[in-house]
Motif scaffolding. Structure first.
Motif, mmCIF file in Angstrom:
data_model
loop_
_atom_site.group_PDB
_atom_site.id
_atom_site.type_symbol
_atom_site.label_atom_id
_atom_site.label_comp_id
_atom_site.label_asym_id
_atom_site.label_seq_id
_atom_site.Cartn_x
_atom_site.Cartn_y
_atom_site.Cartn_z
ATOM 1 N N ARG A 132 0.652 -1.151 0.021
ATOM 2 C CA ARG A 132 -0.003 0.061 -0.089
ATOM 3 C C ARG A 132 1.087 1.362 -0.014
ATOM 4 N N GLU A 133 1.687 1.452 1.039
ATOM 5 C CA GLU A 133 2.730 2.338 1.009
ATOM 6 C C GLU A 133 3.502 2.636 -0.332
ATOM 7 N N ARG A 134 3.994 1.685 -0.785
ATOM 8 C CA ARG A 134 4.832 1.680 -2.162
ATOM 9 C C ARG A 134 4.200 2.064 -3.261
ATOM 10 N N TRP A 135 2.985 1.519 -3.638
ATOM 11 C CA TRP A 135 2.410 1.783 -4.774
ATOM 12 C C TRP A 135 1.032 2.809 -4.915
ATOM 13 N N LEU A 136 0.262 3.039 -3.830
ATOM 14 C CA LEU A 136 -1.002 3.469 -3.996
ATOM 15 C C LEU A 136 -0.937 5.064 -4.152
ATOM 16 N N GLU A 137 -0.036 5.533 -3.807
ATOM 17 C CA GLU A 137 0.194 6.986 -4.150
ATOM 18 C C GLU A 137 0.655 7.160 -5.323
ATOM 19 N N ARG A 138 1.565 6.465 -5.771
ATOM 20 C CA ARG A 138 2.065 6.703 -7.156
ATOM 21 C C ARG A 138 1.143 6.352 -8.252
ATOM 22 N N ILE A 139 0.201 5.139 -7.877
ATOM 23 C CA ILE A 139 -0.913 4.965 -8.724
ATOM 24 C C ILE A 139 -2.068 6.228 -8.717
ATOM 25 N N ALA A 140 -2.250 6.905 -7.707
ATOM 26 C CA ALA A 140 -3.137 7.780 -7.597
ATOM 27 C C ALA A 140 -2.689 9.025 -8.390
ATOM 28 N N ALA A 141 -1.499 9.173 -8.477
ATOM 29 C CA ALA A 141 -0.693 10.434 -9.092
ATOM 30 C C ALA A 141 -0.443 10.034 -10.637
ATOM 31 N N GLY A 142 -0.834 8.926 -10.812
ATOM 32 C CA GLY A 142 -0.836 8.527 -12.469
ATOM 33 C C GLY A 142 0.737 8.195 -12.820
ATOM 34 N N GLU A 143 1.679 8.170 -11.968
ATOM 35 C CA GLU A 143 2.978 7.954 -11.796
ATOM 36 C C GLU A 143 3.605 6.644 -12.353
ATOM 37 N N THR A 144 2.507 5.606 -12.341
ATOM 38 C CA THR A 144 3.003 4.312 -12.632
ATOM 39 C C THR A 144 1.665 3.366 -13.215
ATOM 40 N N LEU A 145 2.157 2.375 -13.995
ATOM 41 C CA LEU A 145 1.356 1.475 -14.901
ATOM 42 C C LEU A 145 1.459 0.273 -14.317
ATOM 43 N N LEU A 146 0.395 -0.785 -14.164
ATOM 44 C CA LEU A 146 0.819 -1.962 -13.741
ATOM 45 C C LEU A 146 -0.026 -2.968 -14.662
ATOM 46 N N ALA A 147 0.654 -4.145 -14.964
ATOM 47 C CA ALA A 147 -0.031 -5.163 -15.879
ATOM 48 C C ALA A 147 -0.130 -6.339 -15.184
ATOM 49 N N LEU A 148 -0.947 -7.282 -15.902
ATOM 50 C CA LEU A 148 -1.232 -8.361 -15.169
ATOM 51 C C LEU A 148 -0.914 -9.741 -16.014
ATOM 52 N N ALA A 149 -0.339 -10.631 -15.318
ATOM 53 C CA ALA A 149 0.241 -12.049 -15.949
ATOM 54 C C ALA A 149 -0.793 -13.343 -15.424
ATOM 55 N N ALA A 150 -1.651 -13.634 -15.899
ATOM 56 C CA ALA A 150 -2.332 -14.659 -15.259
ATOM 57 C C ALA A 150 -2.635 -16.014 -16.036
ATOM 58 N N THR A 151 -3.040 -15.857 -17.470
ATOM 59 C CA THR A 151 -3.343 -16.865 -18.114
ATOM 60 C C THR A 151 -2.293 -17.531 -18.395
ATOM 61 N N GLU A 152 -2.560 -18.867 -18.909
ATOM 62 C CA GLU A 152 -1.453 -19.770 -19.352
ATOM 63 C C GLU A 152 -1.735 -20.510 -20.500
ATOM 64 N N PRO A 153 -0.734 -20.898 -21.471
ATOM 65 C CA PRO A 153 -0.761 -21.554 -22.733
ATOM 66 C C PRO A 153 -1.942 -22.925 -22.518
ATOM 67 N N GLU A 154 -1.644 -23.689 -21.385
ATOM 68 C CA GLU A 154 -2.420 -24.959 -21.222
ATOM 69 C C GLU A 154 -3.710 -24.934 -20.342
ATOM 70 N N CYS A 155 -3.999 -23.689 -19.613
ATOM 71 C CA CYS A 155 -5.369 -23.842 -19.008
ATOM 72 C C CYS A 155 -5.895 -22.403 -19.267
ATOM 73 N N GLY A 156 -5.495 -21.378 -20.119
ATOM 74 C CA GLY A 156 -6.549 -20.329 -20.479
ATOM 75 C C GLY A 156 -6.794 -19.464 -19.161
ATOM 76 N N HIS A 157 -7.844 -19.409 -19.049
ATOM 77 C CA HIS A 157 -8.403 -18.478 -18.076
ATOM 78 C C HIS A 157 -8.840 -19.337 -16.844
ATOM 79 N N ASN A 158 -8.701 -20.759 -16.784
ATOM 80 C CA ASN A 158 -8.838 -21.472 -15.436
ATOM 81 C C ASN A 158 -7.680 -21.292 -14.552
ATOM 82 N N LEU A 159 -7.779 -20.413 -13.640
ATOM 83 C CA LEU A 159 -6.427 -19.986 -13.120
ATOM 84 C C LEU A 159 -6.386 -21.069 -11.899
#
Length: 414
Positions: A132-159
């Motif tokens: 929270r301390e490291r990221w939330l203020e930077r997100i709120a200020a628009g200083e950083t963008l974050l991505a998500l890596a979840a899906t996989e070749p063999e299981c797709g969206h079945n996480l």
């Protein structure tokens, strides 16, 4: 006779207002949300003619369009979902949905802020405090963008079947695995990786853990997929080979990855639906403009033909209905409503909005005819992105499964 006498007056009045016929309906917004939408409409109008430039900028310069993003940051919109004590501003999920919907209605589609807002909300909800301390203020200020890596070749969206491992090691974690499609790694400061955590003892049931990975860390490899910039960002296959992540990059707790995804998905689904609403409105406005001016037989525009009229009229009705569902779900979310009910509404909104935008894109192609296939028009990108919305960020089938089983109480075959 009185009714008949008024028909010309009604038609004249309606034609006078035809230019605003695709504007958002008269849904009564609370003052703060009305203010946000008004500001977003002004901003969208300012940048509308530069839509192609704005879409191309991330591919050519590795960043969001700086002028547009600076305007968004100045208004505090990246912080709409961040708690005020962490630098956020009031407006909530509903406010964020209005911003993205309104910009998309001018074909200004921003996908990375969706992921960043959803991840930021998860961090705010489940922590830990270091995150929270490291990221939330930077997100709120628009200083950083974050991505998500979840899906996989063999299981797709079945996480539940992911094979990526996030293994505690020393004062941090070691991550190994392959992620199938990850958006915007080249724009993101960190990528939230969801993986399986081996049990501490032999025979222990594995849990799931989420950690933020530096895309430039040793052991990270990514290959761009030739998807022609879907959603306005590059798409990558991500390989993680013994990647080390420090303990402070943990989100949630070790083995608590599902608690991270639960708040993330509500935000992601509803903001995806908002983007779909805006893009559907853009498609409808382009189709209406063409239908009112294009003539082929005689002097009457093609919009006089019911083959053109009726599909567009039906899209307008569906658009207003889907908008109401998205707004209600966002308002309930901001009011702290029951999360299972909100999850059901979010999945319904995603299903309806994705089908809507696909049909709207299909009809604008049909109505425009040959110009729709000219890549300079940008309609092909709209059409392909609309089709993608039915498969991601979650497929229609998995969203419908959730509705069937968790809203309607139907059994699962698993």
């Amino acid at each position: 006779m009185r009714i008949a006498a008024r028909i010309p007056e009604i038609k004249e009045r309606d034609m006078a207002h035809a230019a605003t016929s695709t504007a958002p309906g008269s849904y009564m917004l609370p003052p703060r949300q009305a203010e946000i939408r008004g500001q977003a409409e002004t901003l969208a109008a300012h940048f509308a003619e530069r839509q192609r430039e704005i879409r191309r900028h991330p591919f050519e310069h590795g960043e969001l369009h700086p002028e547009l993003w600076a305007e968004i940051r100045e208004r505090g919109w990246p912080g709409l979902l961040v708690p005020p004590d962490q630098g956020g501003c009031d407006g909530g999920l509903w406010g964020m949905a209005l911003v993205l919907e309104t910009l998309a209605a001018s074909n200004l589609v921003l996908w990375m802020p969706v992921l960043t807002a959803a991840i930021g909300h998860a961090i705010a909800q489940v922590g830990p405090d270091t995150a929270r301390e490291r990221w939330l203020e930077r997100i709120a200020a628009g200083e950083t963008l974050l991505a998500l890596a979840a899906t996989e070749p063999e299981c797709g969206h079945n996480l539940f079947r992911v094979q990526t491992t996030v293994r505690p090691a020393g004062d941090g974690f070691v991550v190994d695995g392959v992620k199938a499609v990850t958006s915007g790694i080249d724009l993101a400061e960190r990528v939230l990786v969801f993986g399986r955590t081996p049990g501490e003892k032999e025979g222990d049931k594995a849990g799931f853990t989420a950690v933020l990975i530096d895309p430039e860390a040793a052991g990270v490899g990514y290959e761009e997929l030739p998807m022609r910039g879907r959603e306005g960002v590059r798409q990558f296959r991500l390989t993680l080979d013994g990647v080390r992540a420090p303990a402070e990059d943990l989100v949630g707790g070790t083995g608590g990855g599902l608690q991270v995804l639960w708040p993330f998905t509500h935000v992601e689904r509803l903001l995806t639906a908002a983007l779909c609403l805006g893009t559907a409105r853009y498609c409808l406005s382009r189709a209406l403009a063409r239908a009112k001016e294009r003539t082929i037989f005689g002097k009457t525009p093609i919009g006089a033909e019911q083959a053109i009229q009726h599909p567009l009229a039906r899209l307008s009705a569906r658009l207003d209905a889907a908008q109401l569902l998205v707004y209600k779900a966002a308002a309930d979310f901001d009011a702290g409503g029951d999360l299972l009910t909100i999850a059901g509404a979010a999945n319904k909104a995603k299903v309806l909005a994705s089908d809507l935008v696909y049909d709207a894109a299909d009809h604008v192609v049909q109505t425009l005819g040959a110009p729709a296939w000219d890549e300079r028009e940008g309609i092909l990108d709209v059409f392909l992105d609309a089709r993608l919305s039915r498969a991601g960020p979650v497929s229609q089938e998995l969203a419908l499964n959730f509705i069937a089983q968790h809203v309607l109480g139907l059994p699962s075959h698993r």
